[in-house]
Design an enzyme around this catalytic site. Structure first.
Site, mmCIF file in Angstrom:
data_model
loop_
_atom_site.group_PDB
_atom_site.id
_atom_site.type_symbol
_atom_site.label_atom_id
_atom_site.label_comp_id
_atom_site.label_asym_id
_atom_site.label_seq_id
_atom_site.Cartn_x
_atom_site.Cartn_y
_atom_site.Cartn_z
ATOM 1 C CE LYS A 70 53.887 30.679 7.895
ATOM 2 N NZ LYS A 70 52.759 32.028 6.586
ATOM 3 C CG ASP A 106 51.682 31.628 2.268
ATOM 4 O OD1 ASP A 106 50.708 31.415 2.906
ATOM 5 O OD2 ASP A 106 52.502 31.691 3.491
#
Ligand code: ATR
Length: 273
Positions: A70, A106
């Protein structure tokens, strides 16, 4: 059934076998009868940049990015969307016109999993200071949360996060639940195999919402306690399902919906404890 025009996407991680994303995106692909495939892509950390450029060159529409990539995903991007900069992570790559665009969905997924919640309504309390905490804290602040308090085992990490984000954000040793509109757990406490999160929810107002990003099990001890107190909220599966929407729409040009059927299909793949 794929044709020569099939649209391709997938999820990159190492390992990636545990990912529910192929099931989730595959359900949407089938539902919309798309000429498309979404596949697991196990890629070692040292090969990440080479593999991503290769996928883009091979005509993929884009990929999701999970652990441990990420942060590395930033470096391969030609352009990073502002909310990914704020989140400090990229979980969605879009390959378009020879360029690699990085997004982080997210925070969007978290807010979308709480449709009845307006962050402007009152103070929020966030437990944890890791990667998930940063994405959620940024989304809450950017949506107008008037006061956000971080509580973390390692206070220095929470202080650093508060400094990085700026705005009405503070760090506390104890969660200020009185008057809070939202309590979120972003730690691994309550996850199967981890200790439960022990917190007395009594001081929360009756209108407060309680959210947990843990989804194994679906109902954590925290969410069970919230339910016993009659408080609404969302579990980690809600965030997992909703964070997938923007990527799917960007790659396949169809806006998919999160509904009970999708929830049941993905929940069936999650152990009870
Ligand atoms: P993620 O990127 O998924 O958010 P992370 O960066 O490892 O994961 O963050 C995990 C969070 O859970 C951290 O806030 C961590 O607290 P520390 O910053 O003090 O490490 C928290 N956490 C994990 N195990 C914990 C435990 N046993 N007690 C309290 N907090 C815990």
């Amino acid at each position: 059934m794929l044709t020569g025009k099939a649209m391709l996407a997938g999820v990159t991680g190492w390992p990636v076998a545990h990912s529910r994303s192929p099931l989730l995106h595959g359900t949407w692909i089938a539902r919309h009868r798309l000429d498309a495939a979404y596949v697991p892509l196990p890629i070692r950390a040292e090969n990440f940049a080479t593999a991503i450029r290769g996928l883009a060159d091979a005509g993929f529409r884009g990929v999701n990015v999970t652990i441990p990539h990420k942060e590395a995903a930033f470096a391969v991007c030609d352009e990073v969307m502002p909310r990914a900069h704020r989140a400090g992570a990229v979980n969605t790559l879009i390959f378009r016109d020879g360029r690699i665009i990085g997004d982080c969905t997210d925070g969007f997924g978290f807010l979308a999993s709480l449709p009845a919640y307006d962050p402007r309504r009152g103070p929020a309390v966030l437990l944890g200071a890791g990667g998930a905490a940063r994405a959620i804290a940024a989304a809450l602040l950017d949506a107008g949360c008037p006061r956000l308090t971080l509580v973390n085992r390692t206070p220095e990490r929470a202080e650093a996060l508060a400094r990085a984000l700026g705005g009405p954000i503070q760090v506390s040793a104890t969660p200020p639940l009185e008057g809070a509109a939202l309590l979120v757990n972003t730690t691994s406490l309550g996850m199967a195999g981890q200790p439960p999160l022990v917190i007395d929810l009594a001081p929360l107002p009756d209108h407060a919402l309680v959210a947990d990003i843990v989804y194994v099990p679906l109902e954590t001890p925290l969410l069970a306690a919230a339910r016993a107190r009659g408080l609404g909220g969302s579990d980690g599966l809600g965030m997992l399902l909703h964070q997938a929407q923007p990527g799917f729409e960007a790659w396949f040009a169809v806006a998919p919906v999160v509904d009970d059927e999708l929830r049941h299909i993905v929940a069936a793949d999650i152990p009870e404890r």
